[in-house]
Design an enzyme around this catalytic site. Structure first.
Site, PDB file in Angstrom:
ATOM      1  N   TYR A  81       0.819  -1.215   0.000  1.00  0.00           N
ATOM      2  CA  TYR A  81       0.000   0.000   0.000  1.00  0.00           C
ATOM      3  C   TYR A  81       0.854   1.266   0.000  1.00  0.00           C
ATOM      4  CZ  TYR A  81      -4.555  -2.129   1.040  1.00  0.00           C
ATOM      5  OH  TYR A  81      -5.732  -2.826   0.985  1.00  0.00           O
ATOM      6  N   LYS A  99       2.942 -15.262   3.211  1.00  0.00           N
ATOM      7  CA  LYS A  99       3.184 -16.026   1.975  1.00  0.00           C
ATOM      8  C   LYS A  99       4.697 -16.222   1.910  1.00  0.00           C
ATOM      9  CE  LYS A  99       1.802 -17.741  -2.037  1.00  0.00           C
ATOM     10  NZ  LYS A  99       0.963 -18.937  -2.177  1.00  0.00           N
ATOM     11  N   ASP A 140      -3.068 -18.324   1.167  1.00  0.00           N
ATOM     12  CA  ASP A 140      -4.025 -19.046   0.302  1.00  0.00           C
ATOM     13  C   ASP A 140      -4.750 -20.127   1.100  1.00  0.00           C
ATOM     14  OD1 ASP A 140      -1.479 -20.159   0.414  1.00  0.00           O
ATOM     15  OD2 ASP A 140      -1.407 -20.799  -1.672  1.00  0.00           O
ATOM     16  N   ASP A 193      -6.716  -6.998   4.374  1.00  0.00           N
ATOM     17  CA  ASP A 193      -7.839  -6.349   3.678  1.00  0.00           C
ATOM     18  C   ASP A 193      -8.717  -7.412   3.023  1.00  0.00           C
ATOM     19  OD1 ASP A 193      -9.345  -4.243   2.438  1.00  0.00           O
ATOM     20  OD2 ASP A 193      -8.279  -4.691   0.569  1.00  0.00           O
ATOM     21  N   ASP A 210     -12.696  -9.063   4.330  1.00  0.00           N
ATOM     22  CA  ASP A 210     -13.931  -9.016   3.517  1.00  0.00           C
ATOM     23  C   ASP A 210     -14.496 -10.426   3.392  1.00  0.00           C
ATOM     24  OD1 ASP A 210     -13.740  -6.245   2.993  1.00  0.00           O
ATOM     25  OD2 ASP A 210     -14.372  -6.517   0.904  1.00  0.00           O
TER      26      ASP A 210
HETATM   27  C1  LIG Z   1     -10.547   1.800   0.311  1.00  0.00           C
HETATM   28  C2  LIG Z   1      -9.301   1.022   0.588  1.00  0.00           C
HETATM   29  C3  LIG Z   1      -8.110   1.898   0.463  1.00  0.00           C
HETATM   30  C4  LIG Z   1      -9.335   0.336   1.976  1.00  0.00           C
HETATM   31  C5  LIG Z   1      -8.116  -0.552   2.135  1.00  0.00           C
HETATM   32  O1  LIG Z   1      -7.753  -1.283   1.212  1.00  0.00           O
HETATM   33  O2  LIG Z   1      -7.526  -0.511   3.210  1.00  0.00           O
HETATM   34  C6  LIG Z   1     -10.575  -0.514   2.280  1.00  0.00           C
HETATM   35  O3  LIG Z   1     -10.694  -1.586   1.427  1.00  0.00           O
HETATM   36  C7  LIG Z   1     -10.556  -0.958   3.737  1.00  0.00           C
HETATM   37  O4  LIG Z   1     -10.634  -2.152   3.982  1.00  0.00           O
HETATM   38  O5  LIG Z   1     -10.508  -0.082   4.619  1.00  0.00           O
HETATM   39 MG   LIG Z   2     -11.161  -3.397   2.410  1.00  0.00          MG
END
Ligand SMILES: CC(C)[C@H](C(=O)O)[C@@H](O)C(=O)O
Ligand SMILES: [Mg+2]
Ligand SMILES: NC(=O)c1ccc[n+]([C@@H]2O[C@H](COP(=O)([O-])OP(=O)(O)OC[C@H]3O[C@@H](n4cnc5c(N)ncnc54)[C@H](O)[C@@H]3O)[C@@H](O)[C@H]2O)c1
Length: 357
Positions: free
Chosen positions: A143, A190, A222, A246, A250
């Site tokens: 990042y 990884k 993975d 990240d 999700d």
């Molecule tokens: C929007 C993006 C930069 C952010 C990240 O990747 O950290 C989001 O996905 C999160 O999880 O806060």
């Molecule tokens: Mg995110």
């Protein structure tokens, strides 16, 4: 009885809608427990670009630094998502906020409310009792490394970088948290391919003997992606790098039923920022259907972590639990059995939570 100053930073899309509800919950808590919370607002993301040309104006950053805590919504707009050449982007505001405030640890609790067992696409018998705390490193990795184009723009690169120090400070937070839970730490990397991951594993192995009461497991990312769905209960605390964290969180939101349920705390050197893990969700913006519970649960984390208000935080979580027990759902966590009159919009769901505070 405490006096605290909270900065509300709604950002874009549904960030505006859900943060308004999170703030109301904080207000109600202040009234109930006799605290004085004062508020200010600041711009970030697309709304900040529109107003000032800058996704994180200095004024916003200054206000963040001076606050006792920040309740943040989300950033993002389809205009930029579909224009890879845009040089100024809402997400730059979010990343700058994290870097400038030194928010290197992002805590993402994957808490499954029992009432939502049926809301997930994973079988209830696999899910029941799942309770995971992710520590996502938040100010390093691919990042924040050098990025660019070469060969007349035909080749792109992003450099992933971690220092020993950066890995160690997030790892120690994760070890400490594991000590207060089921004493299991899973470090995800990884290391079979990536050099930053080899350093990551080396650092975890080096400090692990200082926490002999914590059982440490190393996994490749993975495999973790697979095991989270196959057997979520095997995880207690998970620590991982920025990008892996990240993506995995999700995925893990499906254990809790929806992105709309997952709160997070971004903490480190200064003011803590509390934020849902979801984005600005332009597919549902303005429709009044966004689930505000991630923002409400982020407010609960704020009360607990930044203000040390355990009872207040628990009151919020308990109110959410009561509302779910009463059968109320937003659209994202409703299932085939949910009666139509129990499916609420953003504000109505907030109002139900408030009734239990
Ligand atoms: C929007 C993006 C930069 C952010 C990240 O990747 O950290 C989001 O996905 C999160 O999880 O806060
Ligand atoms: Mg995110
Ligand atoms: N922390 C952040 O600010 C953050 C996080 C993720 C994405 N983003 C940005 O948000 C924009 C949209 O990204 P995306 O679509 O990949 O991710 P998203 O999280 O915004 O949405 C993903 C899906 O989940 C649903 N969803 C998310 N939150 C919900 C809620 N509270 N209630 C009900 N449903 C919800 C959305 O409707 C969508 O279908 C992009 O510009 C992205 O960069 C920002």
């Amino acid at each position: 009885m405490a006096t605290k100053h909270i900065l509300i930073v709604p950002g874009d899309g549904i960030g505006q809608e859900v943060t308004a509800v999170g703030k109301k919950v904080l207000d109600k808590i202040a009234a109930k427990f006799g605290h004085t919370f004062t508020y200010d607002e600041a711009l970030i993301g697309h709304v900040a670009i529109e107003a000032t040309g800058n996704p994180l104006p200095d004024e916003s950053l200054e206000k963040m630094r001076k606050s006792d805590a920040v309740l943040f919504g989300a950033v993002g707009h389809p205009k930029y998502d579909n224009d890879p050449s845009a040089k100024v982007r809402p997400e730059q505001g979010l990343l700058k906020m994290r870097k400038e405030l030194g928010l290197y640890a992002n805590l993402r609790p994957i808490k499954l409310f029992d009432e939502l067992l049926g809301a997930s696409s994973i079988k209830p018998e696999i899910l029941k009792g799942a309770d995971i705390l992710f520590f996502r490193e938040l100010t390093g990795d691919i990042y924040f490394g050098e990025k660019g184009r070469k060969n007349d723009g035909d080749t792109a690169y992003d450099i992933a970088e971690y220092s020993r120090y950066e890995v160690e400070r997030i790892a120690r937070k994760a070890f400490e948290a594991a000590r207060t839970r089921r004493k299991k730490l899973c470090s995800v990397d990884k290391a079979n391919v990536i050099e930053t991951s080899r350093l990551w594993r080396e650092v975890i192995q080096k400090i692990a003997p200082e926490y002999p009461d914590v059982e440490v497991e190393h996994q490749f990312v993975d495999a973790t992606a697979m095991l989270l769905i196959k057997d979520p209960r095997r995880f207690d605390v998970v620590v991982t790098a920025n990008l892996f964290g990240d993506i995995l969180t999700d995925e893990a939101s499906q254990i809790a039923g929806s992105m709309g349920m997952l709160a997070s705390a971004s903490v480190g050197d200064g003011t803590g920022v509390y934020e849902p893990i979801h984005g600005s969700a332009h597919d549902i913006t303005g429709k009044g259907v966004a689930n505000p519970l991630a923002s409400i649960l982020s407010a609960a984390l704020l009360l607990d972590i930044s203000f040390g208000m355990k009872a207040e935080s628990e009151a919020v979580i308990n109110a959410v639990d009561q509302v779910l027990k009463a059968g109320f759902r937003t659209r994202d966590i409703a299932d085939q059995q949910t009666p139509a009159d129990k499916i609420l919009g953003t504000e109505a769901m907030g109002a139900e939570v408030m009734k239990h505070l």
